[in-house]
Design an enzyme around this catalytic site. Sequence first.
Site, short mmCIF file in Angstrom:
data_model
loop_
_atom_site.label_atom_id
_atom_site.label_comp_id
_atom_site.label_asym_id
_atom_site.label_seq_id
_atom_site.Cartn_x
_atom_site.Cartn_y
_atom_site.Cartn_z
N ASP A 113 41.39 33.63 40.37
CA ASP A 113 40.60 32.40 40.19
C ASP A 113 40.62 31.54 41.46
OD1 ASP A 113 39.22 31.89 37.79
OD2 ASP A 113 41.09 31.61 36.69
N LYS A 168 33.93 38.25 30.37
CA LYS A 168 34.73 38.71 31.51
C LYS A 168 35.28 40.10 31.25
CE LYS A 168 35.89 34.03 33.00
NZ LYS A 168 36.82 32.90 33.03
N GLN A 214 42.68 31.54 31.19
CA GLN A 214 41.45 30.80 30.87
C GLN A 214 41.77 29.32 30.61
OE1 GLN A 214 38.38 31.99 31.07
NE2 GLN A 214 37.34 30.19 30.27
N1 GUN Z 1 37.24 27.82 32.34
C1 GUN Z 1 35.96 27.55 32.72
N2 GUN Z 1 35.68 28.16 33.89
C2 GUN Z 1 36.80 28.83 34.27
C3 GUN Z 1 37.12 29.66 35.37
O1 GUN Z 1 36.34 29.90 36.29
N3 GUN Z 1 38.37 30.18 35.37
C4 GUN Z 1 39.28 29.92 34.38
N4 GUN Z 1 40.49 30.46 34.48
N5 GUN Z 1 39.00 29.15 33.34
C5 GUN Z 1 37.77 28.61 33.28
#
Ligand code: GUN
Length: 293
Positions: free
Chosen positions: A120, A53, A97
């Site tokens: 998100d 990311k 996350q």
């Molecule tokens: N953990 C796995 N996928 C995601 C996601 O799309 N966003 C976040 N914040 N954590 C994750």
Amino acid sequence: MTATLIDGRAAAERLRQRVAARTAELAATGLVPGLAVVLVGDDPASQIYVGSKTKQAQETGIRHFDHRLPATTGTQELIALVRRLNTDADVHGILVQLPLPRGVDDSAVLAAIDPTKDVDGFHAVNAGKLALGEDATVPCTPLGCLILLREAMPSLAGKRALVIGRSNIVGKPMAQLLLQNDCTVTIAHSKTQDLPALCGESDIVVAAIGRPKAIAGQWLKPGAVVIDVGINRVTIDGKSRVVGDVDFASASERAGAITPVPGGVGPMTIACLLMNTVNAAIRSRGGTDLLRP
Ligand code: GUN
């Protein structure tokens, strides 16, 4: 193999280029989109995701602010960090996350994020707006699925869509997006009876249950479009491999189009996160010329 492959890597690259172009335009006017990424603990998979990311944010011109905290960090400490980020004018998007370490109240942490910075789309305000059909920040994975689905099936109205999985992150928002696009939507889950029969009457199948090869190709309606969200690590012949929730070998003999794993939905998730971040920056100064999926 008869199904057309839906190329998630190529679609993600096209979206990233649009994001990068818009980011450059914004930066020229003094607005540099900023993404804060919060990672707690040392879960190896989360570290890989977060690394991708931040790398892709950097490549598209988005400024990123990394907050890596020890696994012992508590709920209140995290909420205090989120509140600081909420008031930081350089931060337009906040991503915490998941999963958070055991003992942390993840709902309380996510609820503390300013909904306008919730890139998100997990906050109740954004989930509620999506359900009401209002302009919401949509969770990245279902948004990526919709973009890929449209490539294979430009007209979704009236199509019968089956979403397998009812998570807040994928299944429920996916069903809302399909409904908004005039599909007739069914949500299946672990208590659903006769999943093969439901698959057999569906023009679209989105599989998001996290179980390797759980959906058999023989269940599908011939010509169906299959979007496979699963990322399951398995050992085959002593080798570690990633497979989807759909049995790709049999499904690709029967489907009209299918996303591969890897190289399907996965790359789209991060590209959509970047799009959501740029849109949050645009909204932060009252703009409405958003990037559309
Ligand atoms: N953990 C796995 N996928 C995601 C996601 O799309 N966003 C976040 N914040 N954590 C994750």
